[in-house]
Write a protein that holds these residues in place. Structure first.
Motif, mmCIF file in Angstrom:
data_model
loop_
_atom_site.group_PDB
_atom_site.id
_atom_site.type_symbol
_atom_site.label_atom_id
_atom_site.label_comp_id
_atom_site.label_asym_id
_atom_site.label_seq_id
_atom_site.Cartn_x
_atom_site.Cartn_y
_atom_site.Cartn_z
ATOM 1 N N UNK A 11 1.609 5.078 4.491
ATOM 2 C CA UNK A 11 1.824 5.813 3.242
ATOM 3 C C UNK A 11 1.622 4.935 2.022
ATOM 4 N N UNK A 12 2.077 3.698 2.086
ATOM 5 C CA UNK A 12 1.859 2.781 0.964
ATOM 6 C C UNK A 12 0.365 2.497 0.797
ATOM 7 N N UNK A 19 -4.639 5.431 -5.768
ATOM 8 C CA UNK A 19 -4.537 4.933 -7.147
ATOM 9 C C UNK A 19 -5.791 4.129 -7.508
ATOM 10 N N UNK A 20 -6.229 3.290 -6.582
ATOM 11 C CA UNK A 20 -7.446 2.503 -6.840
ATOM 12 C C UNK A 20 -8.645 3.413 -7.046
ATOM 13 N N UNK A 21 -8.760 4.454 -6.223
ATOM 14 C CA UNK A 21 -9.871 5.395 -6.380
ATOM 15 C C UNK A 21 -9.818 6.050 -7.761
ATOM 16 N N UNK A 42 -1.852 8.333 7.958
ATOM 17 C CA UNK A 42 -0.486 8.635 7.523
ATOM 18 C C UNK A 42 0.029 9.911 8.189
ATOM 19 N N UNK A 43 -0.842 10.882 8.365
ATOM 20 C CA UNK A 43 -0.446 12.125 9.035
ATOM 21 C C UNK A 43 -0.106 11.914 10.498
ATOM 22 N N UNK A 112 2.260 12.890 -2.758
ATOM 23 C CA UNK A 112 2.579 13.277 -1.384
ATOM 24 C C UNK A 112 2.959 12.051 -0.562
ATOM 25 N N UNK A 113 2.227 10.956 -0.726
ATOM 26 C CA UNK A 113 2.547 9.728 0.012
ATOM 27 C C UNK A 113 3.907 9.183 -0.399
#
Length: 145
Positions: A11-12, A19-21, A42-43, A112-113
């Protein structure tokens, strides 16, 4: 203990990559394709994390044991129903990113993350706070008056 740590890392990583994208790219059309592997990771860890809760509910419901059914009923209808529901639902939130209308919005994926991190980080934080407070109580109890 390894699965919550992997969920936390996934998730991190998903949040950092989203955020980078968002900072590097202004267009959203390729964000979904870029974020999809991280969303899937993550899912999957979220599903693995929730699986024991689902098995516990299944066994409690179909075992016929009165104590188990009452315990499950109290968990989901008692005063802390929101905590048990959150620990069951929030780790599954990254799977919502599989839908393109959610997965192509990096800021929504970050939110969501972050929500998926709450149940994973709740127990360690409570444990650390409990240890610190019990240690402080011991130090206060041993001081001369």
């Amino acid at each position: 203990m390894i699965i919550p740590a992997l969920q936390l890392i996934a998730c991190v990583t998903l949040a950092v990559v989203a955020i980078r994208w968002r900072l590097v790219h202004s267009a959203r059309e390729n964000a979904y394709r870029f974020l999809l592997p991280f969303i899937i990771a993550a899912g999957i860890f979220g599903i693995i994390l929730v699986f024991p809760y689902a098995i516990e509910i299944f066994v409690a419901y179909y075992s016929g044991a009165q104590y188990e059914m009452e315990a499950m009923s109290f968990r989901f209808n008692g005063p802390y129903w929101w905590a048990y529901s959150a620990s069951f639902i929030l780790p599954l939130l990254p799977t919502c990113g599989l839908f393109p209308f959610i997965g192509k919005r990096p800021i929504l994926v970050v939110a969501i993350a972050a929500l998926a991190l709450i149940p994973v980080s709740f127990t360690p934080v409570v444990s650390v706070i409990k240890r610190l407070t019990s240690r402080a109580e011991q130090l206060v109890a041993h001081q001369p008056a």
